[in-house]
Design an enzyme around this catalytic site. Sequence first.
Site, short mmCIF file in Angstrom:
data_model
loop_
_atom_site.label_atom_id
_atom_site.label_comp_id
_atom_site.label_asym_id
_atom_site.label_seq_id
_atom_site.Cartn_x
_atom_site.Cartn_y
_atom_site.Cartn_z
N HIS A 149 0.81 -1.22 0.00
CA HIS A 149 0.00 0.00 0.00
C HIS A 149 0.84 1.27 0.00
O HIS A 149 0.47 2.27 -0.62
CB HIS A 149 -0.92 0.01 1.22
CG HIS A 149 -1.88 -1.14 1.24
ND1 HIS A 149 -3.07 -1.12 0.54
CD2 HIS A 149 -1.83 -2.35 1.86
CE1 HIS A 149 -3.70 -2.27 0.72
NE2 HIS A 149 -2.97 -3.03 1.52
N HIS A 190 -3.06 -12.68 1.22
CA HIS A 190 -2.44 -12.85 2.54
C HIS A 190 -3.06 -14.00 3.34
O HIS A 190 -3.86 -13.82 4.25
CB HIS A 190 -2.37 -11.57 3.35
CG HIS A 190 -3.58 -10.70 3.40
ND1 HIS A 190 -4.85 -11.16 3.66
CD2 HIS A 190 -3.68 -9.34 3.27
CE1 HIS A 190 -5.69 -10.13 3.68
NE2 HIS A 190 -5.01 -9.03 3.44
N ASN A 217 -4.70 -14.48 7.04
CA ASN A 217 -5.17 -13.18 7.53
C ASN A 217 -6.44 -12.77 6.78
O ASN A 217 -6.52 -12.87 5.56
CB ASN A 217 -4.09 -12.11 7.37
CG ASN A 217 -2.86 -12.43 8.22
OD1 ASN A 217 -1.79 -12.74 7.71
ND2 ASN A 217 -3.02 -12.37 9.52
N ALA A 218 -7.44 -12.33 7.55
CA ALA A 218 -8.73 -11.88 7.00
C ALA A 218 -9.45 -13.01 6.26
O ALA A 218 -10.06 -12.80 5.21
CB ALA A 218 -8.56 -10.66 6.11
N ASP A 270 2.63 -6.30 2.27
CA ASP A 270 1.41 -5.63 2.72
C ASP A 270 1.78 -4.34 3.47
O ASP A 270 1.12 -3.95 4.44
CB ASP A 270 0.55 -6.54 3.59
CG ASP A 270 -0.89 -6.06 3.72
OD1 ASP A 270 -1.30 -5.16 2.95
OD2 ASP A 270 -1.62 -6.57 4.59
N ALA A 276 -2.92 -3.78 10.81
CA ALA A 276 -3.26 -2.89 9.70
C ALA A 276 -2.08 -2.84 8.72
O ALA A 276 -1.32 -1.87 8.68
CB ALA A 276 -3.58 -1.49 10.23
#
Length: 365
Positions: free
Chosen positions: A57, A210, A213-214, A267, A301
């Site tokens: 990001h 990822h 994760n999530a 990430d 995050a």
Amino acid sequence: MIIKNGLVFDKSGVFEKRDLYINAAHKIVERPESGDEEILDAKGSYVLPGLVDVHIHGAVGCDFCDGSSEKLSKIAAYLKSQGITSFCPTSMTLPTEELTEIFRSIGDVPKDPEYARIAGIHMEGPFIAPGKKGAQKASHIIAPDIAAFQAMDEACGGAIRLVTIAPEAPGSMEFIEKLQDTVSISLGHSEADYEGASRAFRAGANHATHLFNAMNPLHHRDPGIIGAAFDAGAMVEIICDGIHVHPSVIRMVFAMFGEDRVILISDAMRATGMEDGVYELGGQDVFKKGNRATLADGTLAGSATNLFECMRNAVSFGIPLAAAVKAAACNPARSIGADSIGGLAPGQEADILLVDQDLKLLRVL
């Protein structure tokens, strides 16, 4: 240029002591050009392909979603200095009108050796599940929308190379079937069970965002996206910062999926390369302490590390160097169809790292 005496990485997974030839167009070639007298002695060093981060990001106080080509250029300069020579700037969950303008910003980043190459865009939102939004903003989440995607892709000249979706969302199967030949489709930020994820992979998804994760965990009676990705032969991203995924699980992933299907990613968010403090991601405050970046409630995050450090971490966790290089260079390039990068074969771009025996970065070409 001739790079001599180095231990040159080969995609077969070996290091060979051989010369590497680069022509005037900055391509790797089989033999030196006539009159080429520039020689770089790499004795005692590994010669690696430049790394490719398909999920990042931001860094050095900047974020792709700032929508600024100047800030994106700063990210690209930082990445190049760290051995990441190509990347996919990655968006957050925002309104589609905002994303359209953000995506246009890549066109004004100079194509210059001082910057990492933009290999395409990773569109991580807004086609995700509210229950697994992670650090994404729930109010901007929408169902997969073919027309909206096509409009955004057209606005950036067809630069979207990877899109993350939740396969349980309404319209997701139609989205995958329609666009599977246009863009690599990754499952992530999702509550999908094994059956739902398997349907998505059969429909044309080929990637998982990822891993662990999530998404739902790997359970022996409901293996979820992780089990479905394994059975489908999909490629899988994993954040190797030592925080998002335990080293033991990193080793398991390489053992389960094999070194040709694992993709190391950072990430990274804008706090990467910065001092500890409060930063922003997707309109929310993020608190950086060391390599850990969290929302106020403790939700991870993104990360505050870069892909070169992730590769070094993987080796320190017991992954063979050649496998770690594949996962940080060859595999991510292949996952987005970028054949000209991620390796050291004749015809590929001369994106080259010189690294010492302790994996300290010596030079980036």
